[in-house]
Each structure stands twice: as C-alpha cells, then as structure tokens.
Design a protein around this motif. Structure first.
Motif, PDB file in Angstrom:
ATOM      1  N   HIS A   1       0.827  -1.265  -0.015  1.00  0.00           N
ATOM      2  CA  HIS A   1      -0.107   0.070   0.013  1.00  0.00           C
ATOM      3  C   HIS A   1       1.071   1.277   0.112  1.00  0.00           C
ATOM      4  O   HIS A   1       0.530   2.172  -0.796  1.00  0.00           O
ATOM      5  CB  HIS A   1      -0.963   0.072   1.242  1.00  0.00           C
ATOM      6  CG  HIS A   1      -2.005  -0.706   0.922  1.00  0.00           C
ATOM      7  ND1 HIS A   1      -3.167  -0.681   0.172  1.00  0.00           N
ATOM      8  CD2 HIS A   1      -2.368  -2.117   1.740  1.00  0.00           C
ATOM      9  CE1 HIS A   1      -4.085  -1.691   0.094  1.00  0.00           C
ATOM     10  NE2 HIS A   1      -3.624  -2.289   1.271  1.00  0.00           N
TER      11      HIS A   1
ATOM     12  N   ASN B   1       2.313   1.757  -3.595  1.00  0.00           N
ATOM     13  CA  ASN B   1       1.420   2.289  -4.242  1.00  0.00           C
ATOM     14  C   ASN B   1       1.335   3.747  -4.148  1.00  0.00           C
ATOM     15  O   ASN B   1       0.941   4.566  -4.965  1.00  0.00           O
ATOM     16  CB  ASN B   1       0.175   1.319  -4.458  1.00  0.00           C
ATOM     17  CG  ASN B   1       0.088  -0.104  -5.155  1.00  0.00           C
ATOM     18  OD1 ASN B   1       1.009  -0.158  -5.782  1.00  0.00           O
ATOM     19  ND2 ASN B   1      -0.265  -0.902  -4.423  1.00  0.00           N
TER      20      ASN B   1
ATOM     21  N   LYS C   1       4.314   5.554  -5.416  1.00  0.00           N
ATOM     22  CA  LYS C   1       4.227   5.414  -7.037  1.00  0.00           C
ATOM     23  C   LYS C   1       3.209   6.480  -7.654  1.00  0.00           C
ATOM     24  O   LYS C   1       3.431   7.167  -8.557  1.00  0.00           O
ATOM     25  CB  LYS C   1       3.956   3.936  -7.401  1.00  0.00           C
ATOM     26  CG  LYS C   1       4.045   3.764  -8.694  1.00  0.00           C
ATOM     27  CD  LYS C   1       3.527   2.315  -9.047  1.00  0.00           C
ATOM     28  CE  LYS C   1       2.096   2.252  -9.222  1.00  0.00           C
ATOM     29  NZ  LYS C   1       1.387   1.700  -9.662  1.00  0.00           N
ATOM     30  N   ASP C   2       2.189   6.398  -6.852  1.00  0.00           N
ATOM     31  CA  ASP C   2       0.899   7.527  -7.444  1.00  0.00           C
ATOM     32  C   ASP C   2       1.453   8.918  -7.250  1.00  0.00           C
ATOM     33  O   ASP C   2       1.272   9.631  -8.270  1.00  0.00           O
ATOM     34  CB  ASP C   2      -0.324   7.230  -6.835  1.00  0.00           C
ATOM     35  CG  ASP C   2      -0.807   5.931  -6.957  1.00  0.00           C
ATOM     36  OD1 ASP C   2      -0.403   5.363  -7.904  1.00  0.00           O
ATOM     37  OD2 ASP C   2      -1.743   5.479  -6.333  1.00  0.00           O
TER      38      ASP C   2
END
Length: 71
Positions: A55, A58, A61-62
């Motif tokens: 999580h 991610n 990365k976002d």
C-alpha cells in the motif's frame, strides 16, 4: 408506486443469488490461499506487513506519477 414495483424482480433476485454464490467461492478461495501460505511457514503478521508495504509503495508510486504528469 405500483404493487408490482414493490415485489422483487425474479431476474434481479437470481442475479443477487448468483453474486452471493460468487462471493462465497471467492471467500473459500481466499481461505484456502491463506491456509496454503500459513502451511509454507508465513505468519499472519508477516503477510500483513507485506500488504502494508505494498500500500505504501502504491501511494508513493501514485505521487511520483502525478509529479511526472505535472512536468
């Protein structure tokens, strides 16, 4: 409202039964996967840590993709 609109539609009821059955199958598959991982020596704490790290990855990365999009 008409009396007919208060009664459940047979097709909708059948679709709900099908969806419930699919969810039960997914639940069973997940339980089997958890049992397999536990039998391979993984602990629940370790699996939860991996999920937490995924999580976090991610999210980072976002944020990176948003920054690159603005450039």
């Amino acid at each position: 409202p008409s009396p007919r609109s208060c009664q459940p539609n047979g097709a909708n009821e059948e679709a709900l039964r099908y969806e419930i059955e699919e969810l039960k199958q997914k639940d069973l598959a997940l339980d089997q996967e958890i049992a397999r991982l536990l039998s391979e020596g993984y602990s629940l704490e370790e699996l939860e840590q991996h999920i937490s790290l995924l999580h976090e990855y991610n999210d980072i990365k976002d944020a990176g993709q948003m920054l690159l999009g603005k450039l």
